[in-house]
Design a protein around this motif. Sequence first.
Motif, PDB file in Angstrom:
ATOM      1  N   GLU A   1      18.432  66.824  21.644  1.00  0.00           N
ATOM      2  CA  GLU A   1      19.757  66.455  22.155  1.00  0.00           C
ATOM      3  C   GLU A   1      19.901  66.853  23.620  1.00  0.00           C
ATOM      4  O   GLU A   1      20.517  66.127  24.403  1.00  0.00           O
ATOM      5  CB  GLU A   1      20.845  67.112  21.311  1.00  0.00           C
ATOM      6  CG  GLU A   1      20.907  66.565  19.893  1.00  0.00           C
ATOM      7  CD  GLU A   1      21.899  67.296  19.000  1.00  0.00           C
ATOM      8  OE1 GLU A   1      22.296  66.713  17.978  1.00  0.00           O
ATOM      9  OE2 GLU A   1      22.262  68.453  19.330  1.00  0.00           O
TER      10      GLU A   1
ATOM     11  N   SER B   1      20.599  64.253  26.734  1.00  0.00           N
ATOM     12  CA  SER B   1      21.689  64.500  27.676  1.00  0.00           C
ATOM     13  C   SER B   1      21.188  64.507  29.114  1.00  0.00           C
ATOM     14  O   SER B   1      21.800  63.901  30.004  1.00  0.00           O
ATOM     15  CB  SER B   1      22.358  65.843  27.344  1.00  0.00           C
ATOM     16  OG  SER B   1      23.347  66.161  28.292  1.00  0.00           O
ATOM     17  N   ARG B   2      20.067  65.154  29.349  1.00  0.00           N
ATOM     18  CA  ARG B   2      19.535  65.255  30.714  1.00  0.00           C
ATOM     19  C   ARG B   2      18.998  63.920  31.221  1.00  0.00           C
ATOM     20  O   ARG B   2      19.006  63.658  32.425  1.00  0.00           O
ATOM     21  CB  ARG B   2      18.457  66.333  30.783  1.00  0.00           C
ATOM     22  CG  ARG B   2      19.019  67.734  30.590  1.00  0.00           C
ATOM     23  CD  ARG B   2      17.980  68.814  30.756  1.00  0.00           C
ATOM     24  NE  ARG B   2      18.563  70.139  30.539  1.00  0.00           N
ATOM     25  CZ  ARG B   2      17.897  71.281  30.603  1.00  0.00           C
ATOM     26  NH1 ARG B   2      16.593  71.270  30.877  1.00  0.00           N
ATOM     27  NH2 ARG B   2      18.510  72.428  30.390  1.00  0.00           N
TER      28      ARG B   2
ATOM     29  N   ASP C   1      20.372  61.156  30.213  1.00  0.00           N
ATOM     30  CA  ASP C   1      21.563  60.305  30.166  1.00  0.00           C
ATOM     31  C   ASP C   1      21.267  58.987  29.460  1.00  0.00           C
ATOM     32  O   ASP C   1      21.511  57.902  29.979  1.00  0.00           O
ATOM     33  CB  ASP C   1      22.080  60.031  31.590  1.00  0.00           C
ATOM     34  CG  ASP C   1      23.454  59.356  31.587  1.00  0.00           C
ATOM     35  OD1 ASP C   1      24.207  59.538  30.612  1.00  0.00           O
ATOM     36  OD2 ASP C   1      23.754  58.639  32.566  1.00  0.00           O
TER      37      ASP C   1
ATOM     38  N   ASN D   1      20.837  57.095  25.245  1.00  0.00           N
ATOM     39  CA  ASN D   1      21.009  57.189  23.801  1.00  0.00           C
ATOM     40  C   ASN D   1      19.647  57.329  23.132  1.00  0.00           C
ATOM     41  O   ASN D   1      18.611  56.999  23.723  1.00  0.00           O
ATOM     42  CB  ASN D   1      21.725  55.952  23.268  1.00  0.00           C
ATOM     43  CG  ASN D   1      23.110  55.791  23.834  1.00  0.00           C
ATOM     44  OD1 ASN D   1      23.852  56.761  23.966  1.00  0.00           O
ATOM     45  ND2 ASN D   1      23.467  54.554  24.189  1.00  0.00           N
TER      46      ASN D   1
END
Length: 203
Positions: free
Chosen positions: A151, A155-156, A158, A160
């Motif tokens: 996860e 996130s890093r 950016d 899906n």
Amino acid sequence: MGIKAVAFDYGGVIAFFQDADAMREMADMAGIDESLMKKIYWDNRSIYDQGLVDGLGFFKNILSDVGIFADPDLLEKLIVRDMESWSHVNPESEKLIRELKASGFKLGMLSNIVPDFLDRVKETLPVFGLMDANVFSCEVGRVKPDKKIYEILLSRLDCNADELVYFDDVELNVNGALALGIHAFLWKNPEEARKELELLGVS
């Protein structure tokens, strides 16, 4: 959605797995059997990967557990040999990474890796600088296949889960990524990786 990013494990994928002589040489330095060195090394590696100990603490602890109280000079020699054994980047893997970067894909590295290695080679191996996002177990305090570490990578980068392709040489880690919906593959070699990427429309 289309693929936006491709991420790789480090050891065994971007770089060759630990060279075959390393464990024997470290065992010789410590004065123990190679099979015992291999066992105590891997049985305790997770706490090193999480950054809970540094190299001095790691080797001091595993050797003291088998009755060997190593001096600082020996500990430093073990660290140096260990770190060197993981530093041989596969040129074909790096070539693939550079091709993907030139094609405009985001790149990530997700690795269970120790702080001493990063301290010694992060600035000297060019492949680290090619990445848009790096997630290292020793810096985030989680190791694969912990859900959280994937996860953090998403996130890093950016993106899906279904926009990311991930390669790892450990099936357990591949399964951890697949569980989140990431396109994950067990690494065989750069040639097979290209085929798997092409099937996803990545070239």
